[in-house]
Design an enzyme around this catalytic site. Structure first.
Site, PDB file in Angstrom:
ATOM      1  N   GLU A 174       9.596  16.490  15.088  1.00  0.00           N
ATOM      2  CA  GLU A 174       9.885  16.496  13.644  1.00  0.00           C
ATOM      3  C   GLU A 174       8.900  17.436  12.934  1.00  0.00           C
ATOM      4  O   GLU A 174       7.691  17.253  13.025  1.00  0.00           O
ATOM      5  CB  GLU A 174       9.747  15.080  13.098  1.00  0.00           C
ATOM      6  CG  GLU A 174      10.177  14.966  11.652  1.00  0.00           C
ATOM      7  CD  GLU A 174       9.914  13.590  11.068  1.00  0.00           C
ATOM      8  OE1 GLU A 174       8.811  13.056  11.270  1.00  0.00           O
ATOM      9  OE2 GLU A 174      10.813  13.052  10.413  1.00  0.00           O
ATOM     10  N   CYS A 210      13.490  12.081   6.021  1.00  0.00           N
ATOM     11  CA  CYS A 210      13.541  11.590   7.401  1.00  0.00           C
ATOM     12  C   CYS A 210      14.908  11.899   8.004  1.00  0.00           C
ATOM     13  O   CYS A 210      15.036  12.016   9.213  1.00  0.00           O
ATOM     14  CB  CYS A 210      13.241  10.109   7.439  1.00  0.00           C
ATOM     15  SG  CYS A 210      14.166   9.199   6.216  1.00  0.00           S
ATOM     16  N   LYS A 246       0.855  -1.197   0.000  1.00  0.00           N
ATOM     17  CA  LYS A 246       0.000   0.000   0.000  1.00  0.00           C
ATOM     18  C   LYS A 246       0.883   1.237   0.000  1.00  0.00           C
ATOM     19  O   LYS A 246       1.503   1.601   1.005  1.00  0.00           O
ATOM     20  CB  LYS A 246      -0.913   0.058   1.223  1.00  0.00           C
ATOM     21  CG  LYS A 246      -1.989   1.131   0.992  1.00  0.00           C
ATOM     22  CD  LYS A 246      -2.559   1.753   2.229  1.00  0.00           C
ATOM     23  CE  LYS A 246      -1.775   2.857   2.821  1.00  0.00           C
ATOM     24  NZ  LYS A 246      -1.640   4.073   1.994  1.00  0.00           N
ATOM     25  N   GLU A 297      10.467   2.144  10.289  1.00  0.00           N
ATOM     26  CA  GLU A 297      11.435   3.231  10.240  1.00  0.00           C
ATOM     27  C   GLU A 297      10.624   4.514  10.186  1.00  0.00           C
ATOM     28  O   GLU A 297       9.803   4.690   9.294  1.00  0.00           O
ATOM     29  CB  GLU A 297      12.349   3.110   9.014  1.00  0.00           C
ATOM     30  CG  GLU A 297      13.395   2.016   9.135  1.00  0.00           C
ATOM     31  CD  GLU A 297      14.309   2.148  10.341  1.00  0.00           C
ATOM     32  OE1 GLU A 297      14.463   3.260  10.882  1.00  0.00           O
ATOM     33  OE2 GLU A 297      14.858   1.118  10.772  1.00  0.00           O
TER      34      GLU A 297
HETATM   35  P1  NAD Z   1       2.317   8.617   7.627  1.00  0.00           P
HETATM   36  O1  NAD Z   1       2.625   7.809   8.851  1.00  0.00           O
HETATM   37  O2  NAD Z   1       1.201   9.586   7.708  1.00  0.00           O
HETATM   38  O3  NAD Z   1       1.952   7.645   6.415  1.00  0.00           O
HETATM   39  C1  NAD Z   1       2.838   6.632   5.987  1.00  0.00           C
HETATM   40  C2  NAD Z   1       2.023   5.504   5.408  1.00  0.00           C
HETATM   41  O4  NAD Z   1       1.263   4.899   6.450  1.00  0.00           O
HETATM   42  C3  NAD Z   1       1.021   5.943   4.330  1.00  0.00           C
HETATM   43  O5  NAD Z   1       0.990   4.973   3.321  1.00  0.00           O
HETATM   44  C4  NAD Z   1      -0.292   5.965   5.108  1.00  0.00           C
HETATM   45  O6  NAD Z   1      -1.433   5.770   4.306  1.00  0.00           O
HETATM   46  C5  NAD Z   1      -0.087   4.803   6.063  1.00  0.00           C
HETATM   47  N1  NAD Z   1      -0.925   4.828   7.265  1.00  0.00           N
HETATM   48  C6  NAD Z   1      -1.363   5.908   7.958  1.00  0.00           C
HETATM   49  N2  NAD Z   1      -2.129   5.501   9.010  1.00  0.00           N
HETATM   50  C7  NAD Z   1      -2.151   4.150   8.987  1.00  0.00           C
HETATM   51  C8  NAD Z   1      -2.761   3.146   9.801  1.00  0.00           C
HETATM   52  N3  NAD Z   1      -3.515   3.453  10.859  1.00  0.00           N
HETATM   53  N4  NAD Z   1      -2.574   1.854   9.470  1.00  0.00           N
HETATM   54  C9  NAD Z   1      -1.802   1.499   8.406  1.00  0.00           C
HETATM   55  N5  NAD Z   1      -1.225   2.407   7.587  1.00  0.00           N
HETATM   56  C10 NAD Z   1      -1.377   3.715   7.883  1.00  0.00           C
HETATM   57  O7  NAD Z   1       3.674   9.313   7.176  1.00  0.00           O
HETATM   58  P2  NAD Z   1       3.944  10.266   5.914  1.00  0.00           P
HETATM   59  O8  NAD Z   1       3.423  11.614   6.218  1.00  0.00           O
HETATM   60  O9  NAD Z   1       3.490   9.595   4.670  1.00  0.00           O
HETATM   61  O10 NAD Z   1       5.531  10.282   5.855  1.00  0.00           O
HETATM   62  C11 NAD Z   1       6.314  11.150   6.577  1.00  0.00           C
HETATM   63  C12 NAD Z   1       6.977  10.428   7.721  1.00  0.00           C
HETATM   64  O11 NAD Z   1       7.740   9.341   7.227  1.00  0.00           O
HETATM   65  C13 NAD Z   1       7.963  11.309   8.474  1.00  0.00           C
HETATM   66  O12 NAD Z   1       7.793  11.110   9.849  1.00  0.00           O
HETATM   67  C14 NAD Z   1       9.317  10.779   8.016  1.00  0.00           C
HETATM   68  O13 NAD Z   1      10.358  11.000   8.915  1.00  0.00           O
HETATM   69  C15 NAD Z   1       9.016   9.341   7.839  1.00  0.00           C
HETATM   70  N6  NAD Z   1      10.002   8.695   6.982  1.00  0.00           N
HETATM   71  C16 NAD Z   1      10.888   7.844   7.570  1.00  0.00           C
HETATM   72  C17 NAD Z   1      11.865   7.225   6.805  1.00  0.00           C
HETATM   73  C18 NAD Z   1      12.833   6.277   7.454  1.00  0.00           C
HETATM   74  O14 NAD Z   1      13.327   5.393   6.766  1.00  0.00           O
HETATM   75  N7  NAD Z   1      13.145   6.430   8.725  1.00  0.00           N
HETATM   76  C19 NAD Z   1      11.938   7.456   5.433  1.00  0.00           C
HETATM   77  C20 NAD Z   1      11.024   8.349   4.868  1.00  0.00           C
HETATM   78  C21 NAD Z   1      10.048   8.944   5.656  1.00  0.00           C
END
Ligand code: NAD
Length: 497
Positions: free
Chosen positions: A385, A284, A175, A250
């Site tokens: 963040e 990130c 997804k 992550e």
């Molecule tokens: P997010 O957590 O809002 O969404 C990430 C994914 O999770 C999306 O596909 C979303 O639809 C899904 N999701 C949201 N709620 C969910 C639930 N209840 N159950 C299952 N899936 C769910 O994050 P974002 O805004 O898309 O991304 C930004 C974040 O990602 C930042 O915190 C960033 O630091 C982090 N990030 C981390 C890394 C790493 O490797 N450490 C890399 C890139 C981004």
């Protein structure tokens, strides 16, 4: 032209069962509709997981070098289509073109690397303590893997997750982020064109609660791999723990660069600009905190803010642009709110702080590069963040204090130090509590042949990407095999007197 984006289940492109759709729009110009996308729910997830389960046995029995050949073909298709994919990343996610091409390059590197693992998935053969007996360990796939990804690396992160899961013989239900579904679809199309059999890779589009969470909760899913925000990751960790699923997450960072009094300041400034404002601060590993030795603080701040003031903000497709838009209206509001928080907390705003709304900025989510100084370690803008072009500058009296400030946050993804003193950098290397440490380089720029991930609340479970302790450990489990060819009962040493 807007594309119609469907789910991919059991080898077929299909609409969401309930017939709903959502839109993906260009963050630099929200009049530009990039795709109309299947808005899926638990029914679609169930079909995808069922297909993945059915395909698992045959795929897991396919020799790994043959699985690798499919990935090699995919890598070659990515190379051929790099420019087209880069333009799509720029349009759907907002990155400036060189970074958008970099996103695709990372997927190319990862896909080639994991293709090679098809001939390397080694275990150990060790001597037995008994005669006529041998002992070895082999990696075996786990089963059906659910993968949930964010929008900020819309092709690279799916490649980090899918290629190791596939090479090791698992089947996948994916997804992607709802902000970048078209990019994800292009990557999946390439894997299919390269020869993946039906059911081996399935994609379900939609939102976290309606499509992501049913995937995590599905009893036929054995492994969950999540990259995204910390609160979502921790929630999913709880679900997976209670259902005994393999899990990795992550999540966020609050990544510091320490700039010592003996640093090459020009170099440190380039690193701070790139780390703080590259990808509009939406990495990130973004350098959102600069911890500067008091002896060079004022000089550094002057040079840094003068350099940041020259950054050109605009649509990523414009060659002159250095900083693109932020991803969405929600994220735009969140970042602007954090700028207000910083002001209220008493930090001093010395650059930026505003949204850009006129001319080429009128229909997108643009925010000026923003710098706060006099930031105290416990302020929210130093702890949380922000994920935008906002950098907090803190002051330190010495290396020990700088490292303590650097470590005093809940996250532990990346950290950097600029110093020309090898003894100081060695101490920092040892004492910085993060998954990645950079010496005289910025906090961003990890390479795929080593594991990627963080300590503390950033990460949990095996890490993404390659190398020992990387993704192969997430998608395989060890099977230990003892073969006794003595023809008699031999008791292990522990069972003898
Ligand atoms: P997010 O957590 O809002 O969404 C990430 C994914 O999770 C999306 O596909 C979303 O639809 C899904 N999701 C949201 N709620 C969910 C639930 N209840 N159950 C299952 N899936 C769910 O994050 P974002 O805004 O898309 O991304 C930004 C974040 O990602 C930042 O915190 C960033 O630091 C982090 N990030 C981390 C890394 C790493 O490797 N450490 C890399 C890139 C981004």
């Amino acid at each position: 032209m807007a594309e119609k984006i469907r789910n991919y289940i059991n080898g077929k492109w299909v609409d969401a069962a309930r017939g709903k759709t959502f839109e993906s729009r260009n963050p630099a110009d929200n009049r530009d509709l990039v795709g109309t996308v299947a808005d899926s729910d638990a029914t679609d997830v169930d079909k995808a997981v069922t297909a993945a389960r059915k395909a698992f046995r045959e795929w897991s029995l396919t020799p790994a070098p043959h699985r690798g050949e499919i990935l090699y073909r995919a890598a070659e298709l990515l190379v051929k289509r790099k420019k087209e994919l880069g333009e799509l990343v720029c349009r759907e996610m907002g990155k400036v073109m060189p970074e958008a091409m970099g996103d695709v390059q990372e997927a190319i590197d990862m896909t080639y690397y994991m293709a090679g693992e098809g001939r390397r998935l080694s275990g150990e053969t060790v001597p037995s303590e008994l005669p006529n007996k041998d002992a070895k360990s082999v990696r075996v796939p786990i089963g059906v893997v659910a993968q949930i990804t964010p929008w900020n690396f819309p092709i690279a992160i799916p490649s980090w997750k899918m290629t190791p899961a596939l090479i090791t013989g698992n089947t996948v239900v994916f997804k992607p982020a709802e902000e970048t579904p078209v990019c994800a679809t292009r990557f999946v199309e390439i894997l299919i064109e390269a020869g993946l059999p039906p059911g081996v890779l399935n994609m379900v589009h939609g939102f976290g609660e309606t499509a992501g969470e049913p995937m995590v909760r599905h009893p036929e899913v054995d492994v969950v791999s999540f990259t995204g925000s910390n609160p979502v990751g921790e929630r999913l960790a709880g679900i997976c723990g209670s259902m005994h699923k393999h899990f990795t997450m992550e999540t966020g960072g609050k990544n510091p660069i320490i700039i010592m009094d003996d640093a090459n300041l020009e170099l440190a400034i380039e690193g701070a600009i790139w780390g703080g404002f590259g990808t509009s601060g939406q990495r990130c590993t973004a350098a959102s905190r600069l911890i500067v030795h008091e002896a060079v603080h004022d000089r550094f701040v002057k040079m840094f803010s003068e350099r940041a003031a020259l950054l050109r903000v605009g649509p990523g497709s414009d060659k002159k642009t250095e900083i693109g838009p932020v991803i969405s209206e929600a994220q735009y509001r969140r970042i602007l709110d954090y700028i207000e928080v910083g002001k209220k907390e008493g930090a001093k705003l010395i650059l930026g702080g505003n949204a850009l709304k006129k001319g080429k900025h009128a229909n997108g989510y643009f925010i000026e590069p923003t710098i706060f100084i006099d930031v105290q370690p416990k302020m929210r803008i130093a702890q949380e963040e922000i994920f935008g072009p906002v950098v907090a500058v803190l002051r330190a009296r010495n290396l020990r204090e700088a490292i303590d400030i650097a470590n005093d946050v809940p996250f532990g993804l990346s950290a950097a130090i600029y110093s020309q003193d090898v003894n100081k950098t060695a101490v920092a290397e040892r004492d910085l509590n993060t998954g990645l440490v950079y010496i005289n380089a910025s906090t961003i720029g990890a390479e795929i042949q080593l594991p990627f991930g963080g300590t503390k609340r950033t990460g949990l479970g095996p890490r993404d990407a390659g190398g020992r302790g990387g993704a192969l450990d997430l998608y395989t489990q060890w099977k230990i095999i003892y073969r006794d060819y003595s023809g008699r009962l031999q008791k292990a040493q522990i069972d003898k007197e």
